[in-house]
Write a protein that holds these residues in place. Structure first.
Motif, PDB file in Angstrom:
ATOM      1  N   GLU A 134       0.807  -1.226   0.066  1.00 12.50           N
ATOM      2  CA  GLU A 134       0.043   0.049   0.186  1.00 12.50           C
ATOM      3  C   GLU A 134       0.782   1.241  -0.110  1.00 12.50           C
ATOM      4  N   ASP A 135       1.782   0.975   0.664  1.00 12.46           N
ATOM      5  CA  ASP A 135       2.980   2.437   0.490  1.00 12.46           C
ATOM      6  C   ASP A 135       3.460   2.643  -0.958  1.00 12.46           C
ATOM      7  N   HIS A 136       3.765   1.536  -1.538  1.00 10.83           N
ATOM      8  CA  HIS A 136       3.858   1.568  -2.978  1.00 10.83           C
ATOM      9  C   HIS A 136       2.829   2.278  -3.690  1.00 10.83           C
ATOM     10  N   LYS A 137       1.757   1.755  -3.633  1.00  7.60           N
ATOM     11  CA  LYS A 137       0.354   2.328  -4.400  1.00  7.60           C
ATOM     12  C   LYS A 137       0.238   3.684  -4.090  1.00  7.60           C
ATOM     13  N   PHE A 138       0.396   4.269  -2.730  1.00  8.64           N
ATOM     14  CA  PHE A 138       0.224   5.571  -2.237  1.00  8.64           C
ATOM     15  C   PHE A 138       1.326   6.699  -3.329  1.00  8.64           C
ATOM     16  N   HIS A 139       2.569   6.143  -3.330  1.00  2.39           N
ATOM     17  CA  HIS A 139       3.540   6.963  -3.989  1.00  2.39           C
ATOM     18  C   HIS A 139       3.196   6.932  -5.642  1.00  2.39           C
ATOM     19  N   MET A 140       2.847   5.672  -5.985  1.00  2.00           N
ATOM     20  CA  MET A 140       2.308   5.653  -7.486  1.00  2.00           C
ATOM     21  C   MET A 140       1.048   6.404  -8.023  1.00  2.00           C
ATOM     22  N   LEU A 141       0.332   6.715  -7.075  1.00  2.00           N
ATOM     23  CA  LEU A 141      -0.897   7.533  -7.304  1.00  2.00           C
ATOM     24  C   LEU A 141      -0.240   9.070  -7.776  1.00  2.00           C
ATOM     25  N   LEU A 142       0.675   9.410  -7.126  1.00  2.00           N
ATOM     26  CA  LEU A 142       1.415  10.777  -7.442  1.00  2.00           C
ATOM     27  C   LEU A 142       2.213  10.539  -8.558  1.00  2.00           C
ATOM     28  N   VAL A 143       2.591   9.651  -8.943  1.00  2.00           N
ATOM     29  CA  VAL A 143       3.822   9.573 -10.071  1.00  2.00           C
ATOM     30  C   VAL A 143       2.675   9.404 -11.345  1.00  2.00           C
ATOM     31  N   HIS A 144       1.762   8.390 -11.060  1.00  2.00           N
ATOM     32  CA  HIS A 144       0.769   8.263 -12.345  1.00  2.00           C
ATOM     33  C   HIS A 144      -0.102   9.355 -12.769  1.00  2.00           C
ATOM     34  N   PHE A 145      -0.388  10.505 -11.808  1.00  2.00           N
ATOM     35  CA  PHE A 145      -0.847  11.447 -11.732  1.00  2.00           C
ATOM     36  C   PHE A 145      -0.299  12.533 -13.055  1.00  2.00           C
ATOM     37  N   ALA A 146       0.979  12.306 -13.142  1.00  2.00           N
ATOM     38  CA  ALA A 146       1.633  13.193 -14.278  1.00  2.00           C
ATOM     39  C   ALA A 146       1.252  12.887 -15.745  1.00  2.00           C
ATOM     40  N   THR A 179       6.042   6.036   9.117  1.00  2.00           N
ATOM     41  CA  THR A 179       5.693   6.226   7.387  1.00  2.00           C
ATOM     42  C   THR A 179       4.402   6.637   7.288  1.00  2.00           C
ATOM     43  N   LEU A 180       3.231   5.802   8.070  1.00  2.08           N
ATOM     44  CA  LEU A 180       2.064   6.463   7.896  1.00  2.08           C
ATOM     45  C   LEU A 180       1.713   7.875   8.186  1.00  2.08           C
ATOM     46  N   GLU A 181       2.487   8.168   9.451  1.00  2.00           N
ATOM     47  CA  GLU A 181       2.215   9.516   9.709  1.00  2.00           C
ATOM     48  C   GLU A 181       2.912  10.710   8.746  1.00  2.00           C
ATOM     49  N   GLU A 182       3.808  10.381   8.134  1.00  2.25           N
ATOM     50  CA  GLU A 182       4.506  11.247   6.985  1.00  2.25           C
ATOM     51  C   GLU A 182       3.427  11.083   5.790  1.00  2.25           C
ATOM     52  N   HIS A 183       3.010  10.216   5.409  1.00  2.00           N
ATOM     53  CA  HIS A 183       1.985  10.070   4.510  1.00  2.00           C
ATOM     54  C   HIS A 183       0.983  11.055   4.704  1.00  2.00           C
ATOM     55  N   GLU A 184       0.515  10.860   5.796  1.00  2.79           N
ATOM     56  CA  GLU A 184      -0.555  11.711   6.248  1.00  2.79           C
ATOM     57  C   GLU A 184      -0.440  13.051   6.210  1.00  2.79           C
ATOM     58  N   ASN A 185       0.941  13.437   6.602  1.00  2.00           N
ATOM     59  CA  ASN A 185       1.058  14.893   6.859  1.00  2.00           C
ATOM     60  C   ASN A 185       1.297  15.359   5.167  1.00  2.00           C
ATOM     61  N   PHE A 186       1.876  14.644   4.563  1.00  2.00           N
ATOM     62  CA  PHE A 186       1.929  14.928   3.221  1.00  2.00           C
ATOM     63  C   PHE A 186       0.851  15.269   2.385  1.00  2.00           C
ATOM     64  N   TYR A 187      -0.350  14.192   2.748  1.00  2.00           N
ATOM     65  CA  TYR A 187      -1.697  14.483   2.050  1.00  2.00           C
ATOM     66  C   TYR A 187      -2.377  15.751   2.716  1.00  2.00           C
ATOM     67  N   GLN A 188      -2.226  16.003   3.786  1.00  2.00           N
ATOM     68  CA  GLN A 188      -3.012  17.230   4.446  1.00  2.00           C
ATOM     69  C   GLN A 188      -2.253  18.192   3.738  1.00  2.00           C
ATOM     70  N   GLN A 189      -0.909  18.393   3.647  1.00  2.00           N
ATOM     71  CA  GLN A 189      -0.383  19.683   3.110  1.00  2.00           C
ATOM     72  C   GLN A 189      -0.522  19.956   1.822  1.00  2.00           C
TER      73      GLN A 189
END
Length: 215
Positions: A134-146, A179-189
């Motif tokens: 799921e960590d990988h999928k989270f980052h790939m959402l951002l990559v695929h957005f481009a 890692t989860l908290e960093e993902h949540e912080n990034f999402y919120q920002q």
């Protein structure tokens, strides 16, 4: 009967799974001929599968000798992380520039759903593999957005090294929750429109393994 294409695909998936499950030893040199016999296929579809595995960063082919599973070392980890920073960092600014676009709303929604799955993965029977995926999928959402095929190709090429880096990092006590908290912080920002802060959070998150003495 199977055609060569399906045999190639089967061989690719079988060997990839053996690599990810660590059934194959990264210290050994594997014979193409022997592996073809073990898989019950001819060398042609196997060779094609190995070429694809090499292109995707799972193995190193040694001409006339065989192949070896790629290993994670400090230099490879640093290089892969720096490429990720370049790609994902760009994607942050691209996403922020399209805040009024429906694609941005969809990205946030998909990230929110991923965060829920990450949280659930912390207590799943398949942890830590479920969280890593799921960590990988989270980052790939951002990559695929481009919507950039070169980004997708480069990220795919890095995926095995990313997998090894993540797997090693998550063995450190407290790193999964962090890692989860960093993902949540990034999402919120990103959601709040704090583009520079979102970028800084992401880069610090990606660079973290370099300071953890994993190798």
């Amino acid at each position: 009967m199977y055609d060569s294409g399906s045999l190639q695909s089967q061989a690719y998936n079988t060997i990839k799974e053996q690599i990810l499950s660590k059934s194959l030893d990264s210290d050994l040199l594997y014979s193409e001929t022997r592996l073809a016999k073990e898989l019950g296929i001819s060398r042609t579809p196997l060779r094609e599968a190995l070429q694809c595995l090499s292109q995707d960063g799972y193995i190193t082919i040694i001409p006339s000798r065989g192949f070896k599973i790629r290993r994670l070392d400090k230099e490879t980890m640093r290089e892969s992380i720096e490429v990720r920073c370049a790609i994902e960092g760009f994607c942050v600014h691209l996403a922020a520039s399209l805040r009024g676009d429906g694609r941005f709303t969809t990205l946030l929604k998909d990230m929110e759903e991923s965060l829920k799955r990450q949280k659930a993965a912390l207590t799943s029977d398949n942890f830590p593999a479920s969280f890593t995926e799921e960590d990988h999928k989270f980052h790939m959402l951002l990559v695929h957005f481009a919507r950039n095929s070169e980004f997708d190709h480069l990220f795919q090429r890095l995926l095995y090294m990313i997998h090894l880096t993540t797997a090693n990092a998550l063995t450190v006590t407290g790193r999964t929750q962090a890692t989860l908290e960093e993902h949540e912080n990034f999402y919120q920002q990103l959601k709040d429109g704090n583009t520079d802060q979102a970028y800084q959070v992401l880069i610090a998150h990606l660079m973290m393994p370099l300071d953890m003495n994993l190798i």
